[in-house]
Design a protein around this motif. Structure first.
Motif, PDB file in Angstrom:
ATOM      1  N   PRO A   4       0.813  -1.229   0.000  1.00 20.01           N
ATOM      2  CA  PRO A   4       0.000   0.000   0.000  1.00 20.01           C
ATOM      3  C   PRO A   4       0.844   1.276   0.000  1.00 20.01           C
ATOM      4  N   LEU A   5       1.985   1.252   0.683  1.00 15.82           N
ATOM      5  CA  LEU A   5       2.872   2.416   0.664  1.00 15.82           C
ATOM      6  C   LEU A   5       3.404   2.656  -0.743  1.00 15.82           C
ATOM      7  N   TYR A   6       3.714   1.580  -1.438  1.00 10.77           N
ATOM      8  CA  TYR A   6       4.210   1.670  -2.819  1.00 10.77           C
ATOM      9  C   TYR A   6       3.149   2.279  -3.727  1.00 10.77           C
ATOM     10  N   ILE A   7       1.905   1.818  -3.598  1.00 18.11           N
ATOM     11  CA  ILE A   7       0.797   2.359  -4.402  1.00 18.11           C
ATOM     12  C   ILE A   7       0.555   3.825  -4.068  1.00 18.11           C
ATOM     13  N   TRP A   8       0.602   4.138  -2.779  1.00 15.49           N
ATOM     14  CA  TRP A   8       0.434   5.527  -2.332  1.00 15.49           C
ATOM     15  C   TRP A   8       1.542   6.411  -2.903  1.00 15.49           C
ATOM     16  N   GLY A   9       2.771   5.887  -2.885  1.00 12.97           N
ATOM     17  CA  GLY A   9       3.889   6.646  -3.422  1.00 12.97           C
ATOM     18  C   GLY A   9       3.740   6.937  -4.902  1.00 12.97           C
ATOM     19  N   ILE A  10       3.268   5.968  -5.673  1.00 14.67           N
ATOM     20  CA  ILE A  10       3.063   6.176  -7.112  1.00 14.67           C
ATOM     21  C   ILE A  10       1.989   7.234  -7.355  1.00 14.67           C
ATOM     22  N   LYS A  11       0.910   7.194  -6.558  1.00 11.75           N
ATOM     23  CA  LYS A  11      -0.178   8.168  -6.727  1.00 11.75           C
ATOM     24  C   LYS A  11       0.276   9.579  -6.357  1.00 11.75           C
ATOM     25  N   GLU A  12       1.046   9.684  -5.277  1.00 15.40           N
ATOM     26  CA  GLU A  12       1.466  10.999  -4.790  1.00 15.40           C
ATOM     27  C   GLU A  12       2.661  11.562  -5.550  1.00 15.40           C
ATOM     28  N   LEU A  13       3.577  10.680  -5.943  1.00 15.59           N
ATOM     29  CA  LEU A  13       4.854  11.138  -6.469  1.00 15.59           C
ATOM     30  C   LEU A  13       5.116  10.719  -7.911  1.00 15.59           C
ATOM     31  N   GLY A  14       4.159  10.030  -8.511  1.00 16.96           N
ATOM     32  CA  GLY A  14       4.352   9.579  -9.886  1.00 16.96           C
ATOM     33  C   GLY A  14       5.153   8.289  -9.924  1.00 16.96           C
ATOM     34  N   LYS A  15       5.853   8.061 -10.998  1.00 15.25           N
ATOM     35  CA  LYS A  15       6.567   6.801 -11.200  1.00 15.25           C
ATOM     36  C   LYS A  15       7.997   6.833 -10.675  1.00 15.25           C
ATOM     37  N   GLU A  16       8.262   7.773  -9.788  1.00 19.43           N
ATOM     38  CA  GLU A  16       9.605   7.850  -9.185  1.00 19.43           C
ATOM     39  C   GLU A  16       9.940   6.546  -8.473  1.00 19.43           C
ATOM     40  N   PHE A  17       8.938   5.981  -7.776  1.00 19.73           N
ATOM     41  CA  PHE A  17       9.122   4.705  -7.098  1.00 19.73           C
ATOM     42  C   PHE A  17       8.601   3.616  -8.025  1.00 19.73           C
ATOM     43  N   GLY A  18       9.409   3.225  -8.982  1.00 15.31           N
ATOM     44  CA  GLY A  18       8.975   2.318 -10.033  1.00 15.31           C
ATOM     45  C   GLY A  18       9.328   0.874  -9.788  1.00 15.31           C
ATOM     46  N   VAL A  19       9.729   0.210 -10.871  1.00 13.96           N
ATOM     47  CA  VAL A  19       9.956  -1.236 -10.847  1.00 13.96           C
ATOM     48  C   VAL A  19      11.058  -1.613  -9.858  1.00 13.96           C
ATOM     49  N   ARG A  20      12.115  -0.820  -9.794  1.00 11.98           N
ATOM     50  CA  ARG A  20      13.232  -1.170  -8.918  1.00 11.98           C
ATOM     51  C   ARG A  20      12.823  -1.180  -7.445  1.00 11.98           C
ATOM     52  N   THR A  21      11.922  -0.283  -7.077  1.00 16.34           N
ATOM     53  CA  THR A  21      11.443  -0.252  -5.696  1.00 16.34           C
ATOM     54  C   THR A  21      10.677  -1.519  -5.367  1.00 16.34           C
ATOM     55  N   PHE A  22       9.765  -1.891  -6.247  1.00 20.06           N
ATOM     56  CA  PHE A  22       8.977  -3.116  -6.039  1.00 20.06           C
ATOM     57  C   PHE A  22       9.902  -4.329  -5.998  1.00 20.06           C
ATOM     58  N   TYR A  23      10.842  -4.368  -6.912  1.00 23.83           N
ATOM     59  CA  TYR A  23      11.810  -5.469  -6.975  1.00 23.83           C
ATOM     60  C   TYR A  23      12.643  -5.527  -5.690  1.00 23.83           C
ATOM     61  N   GLY A  24      13.075  -4.358  -5.216  1.00 26.04           N
ATOM     62  CA  GLY A  24      13.923  -4.297  -4.032  1.00 26.04           C
ATOM     63  C   GLY A  24      13.225  -4.795  -2.780  1.00 26.04           C
ATOM     64  N   PHE A  25      12.031  -4.274  -2.484  1.00 26.10           N
ATOM     65  CA  PHE A  25      11.378  -4.677  -1.229  1.00 26.10           C
ATOM     66  C   PHE A  25      10.813  -6.092  -1.319  1.00 26.10           C
ATOM     67  N   THR A  26      10.459  -6.554  -2.528  1.00 29.38           N
ATOM     68  CA  THR A  26       9.966  -7.923  -2.677  1.00 29.38           C
ATOM     69  C   THR A  26      11.086  -8.925  -2.415  1.00 29.38           C
ATOM     70  N   LEU A  27      12.257  -8.689  -3.003  1.00 28.14           N
ATOM     71  CA  LEU A  27      13.387  -9.599  -2.784  1.00 28.14           C
ATOM     72  C   LEU A  27      13.861  -9.565  -1.340  1.00 28.14           C
ATOM     73  N   ASN A  28      13.888  -8.377  -0.750  1.00 29.05           N
ATOM     74  CA  ASN A  28      14.291  -8.265   0.646  1.00 29.05           C
ATOM     75  C   ASN A  28      13.357  -9.086   1.533  1.00 29.05           C
ATOM     76  N   SER A  29      12.062  -8.981   1.295  1.00 26.11           N
ATOM     77  CA  SER A  29      11.072  -9.745   2.060  1.00 26.11           C
ATOM     78  C   SER A  29      11.284 -11.239   1.883  1.00 26.11           C
ATOM     79  N   PHE A  30      11.520 -11.643   0.644  1.00 30.75           N
ATOM     80  CA  PHE A  30      11.735 -13.069   0.350  1.00 30.75           C
ATOM     81  C   PHE A  30      12.961 -13.605   1.083  1.00 30.75           C
TER      82      PHE A  30
END
Length: 311
Positions: A69-95
């Motif tokens: 939800p923070l990622y989705i909120w960031g995209i809505k508020e800040l545009g695509k600044e938090f793009g694919v690399r952000t999703f990739y980064g926190f997903t791999l870290n979680s894994f």
């Protein structure tokens, strides 16, 4: 040809982010979770929820759930600044956190936190144990940032707070991390998890962790100092410049300036040397002109002939 080089560069960046996420996963999953020393941000909040659930909710999974939800909120508020690399980064870290702890659903994992060496280190040298966790956390996060990735979480909240309220990101992250660490301390006290060390002691360890890991992140991004720049003001500029070029085999630049005290035009000699060469440079200057005015500055990176490049 240019497109091929760009694609290869991007692939290398994603490989580096993967390595950084794995190192960060070791820091959190192997060293910090069972030690009950909580980092800030979403990772710390996820660990607090993990403790509240009596260790039933995996930390990595909780990090991912909170980050989406923070990622989705960031995209809505800040545009695509938090793009694919952000999703990739926190997903791999979680894994990696759950995989190293063997808490990833249906896959299992490595149970690294239960190895004999880890257990002995945690019991016999807790401070060094936390230092290792801090080092892994800072190193992993630094590598992710270095190669244009992020792990979402408080980074997104800080960026939104800056946009809406004008709060500087560094201050925002500090405030968020401070409250997360305090919250985790209350949870540890409430659940009676502080057996060998009090919740207050663990909270101080967490603040210490925050300081050490942040310094390591800075070192990875900016690099350790490995050179010095020198600004030299002397009435014997020509002799000093020649000595720098001949004896040190370093370049020197003359910058035209005006001395306000004596109101005369003169040149300032600027040069960059390695740490090993600094002592020799100062000896040369002192020998030629003991009255020379010299200022020395730290240098994180030098791009040019005679100096190695950073990654």
């Amino acid at each position: 040809m240019t497109d091929k080089i760009y694609k290869e560069h991007v692939i290398l960046e994603y490989i580096a982010i993967t390595i950084g996420a794995a190192i960060m996963g070791i820091g959190i999953g192997v060293f910090l979770v069972d030690a009950q020393v909580v980092p800030g941000g979403v990772s710390g909040l996820s660990m607090a929820i993990h403790y509240l659930s009596s260790n039933k909710i995996p930390v990595g999974m909780m990090i991912w759930v909170l980050n989406v939800p923070l990622y989705i909120w960031g995209i809505k508020e800040l545009g695509k600044e938090f793009g694919v690399r952000t999703f990739y980064g926190f997903t791999l870290n979680s894994f990696f956190i759950d995989y190293f702890r063997s808490e990833f659903p249906f896959i299992g994992g490595l149970h690294l936190q239960n190895t004999q060496s880890i257990r002995e280190l945690q019991q016999n040298d807790f401070l060094f144990f936390i230092l290792l966790g801090s080092a892994f956390l800072g190193l992993g996060l630094g590598i992710i940032f270095k190669f244009k990735g992020t792990t979402a979480g408080s980074d997104i909240v800080a960026a939104i707070m800056q946009k809406r309220f004008g709060i500087k990101p560094g201050m925002a992250i500090l405030i968020i991390d401070f409250f997360v660490i305090l919250t985790a301390g209350f949870v540890i006290e409430y659940k009676g998890l502080a057996v060998e060390r009090s919740a207050v002691t663990l909270t101080f360890y967490a603040l210490f962790l925050l300081f050490v890991s942040s310094r390591i992140v800075d070192a990875i991004i900016d690099g350790f100092d490995y050179a010095r720049s020198a600004y030299i003001i002397s009435d014997k500029n020509e002799e000093i410049a020649q000595a720098i070029m001949n004896d040190l085999s370093r370049g020197a630049t003359a910058i035209k300036a005006r001395g306000l005290y004596r109101n005369i035009d003169r040149e300032v000699i600027v040069t960059v040397v390695t740490l090993k060469e600094l002592g020799k440079l100062l000896s040369i200057i002192k020998k030629i002109d003991p009255k020379a005015f010299v200022t020395i500055h730290n240098v994180h990176e030098v791009m040019g002939e005679g100096f190695r490049r950073r990654i």
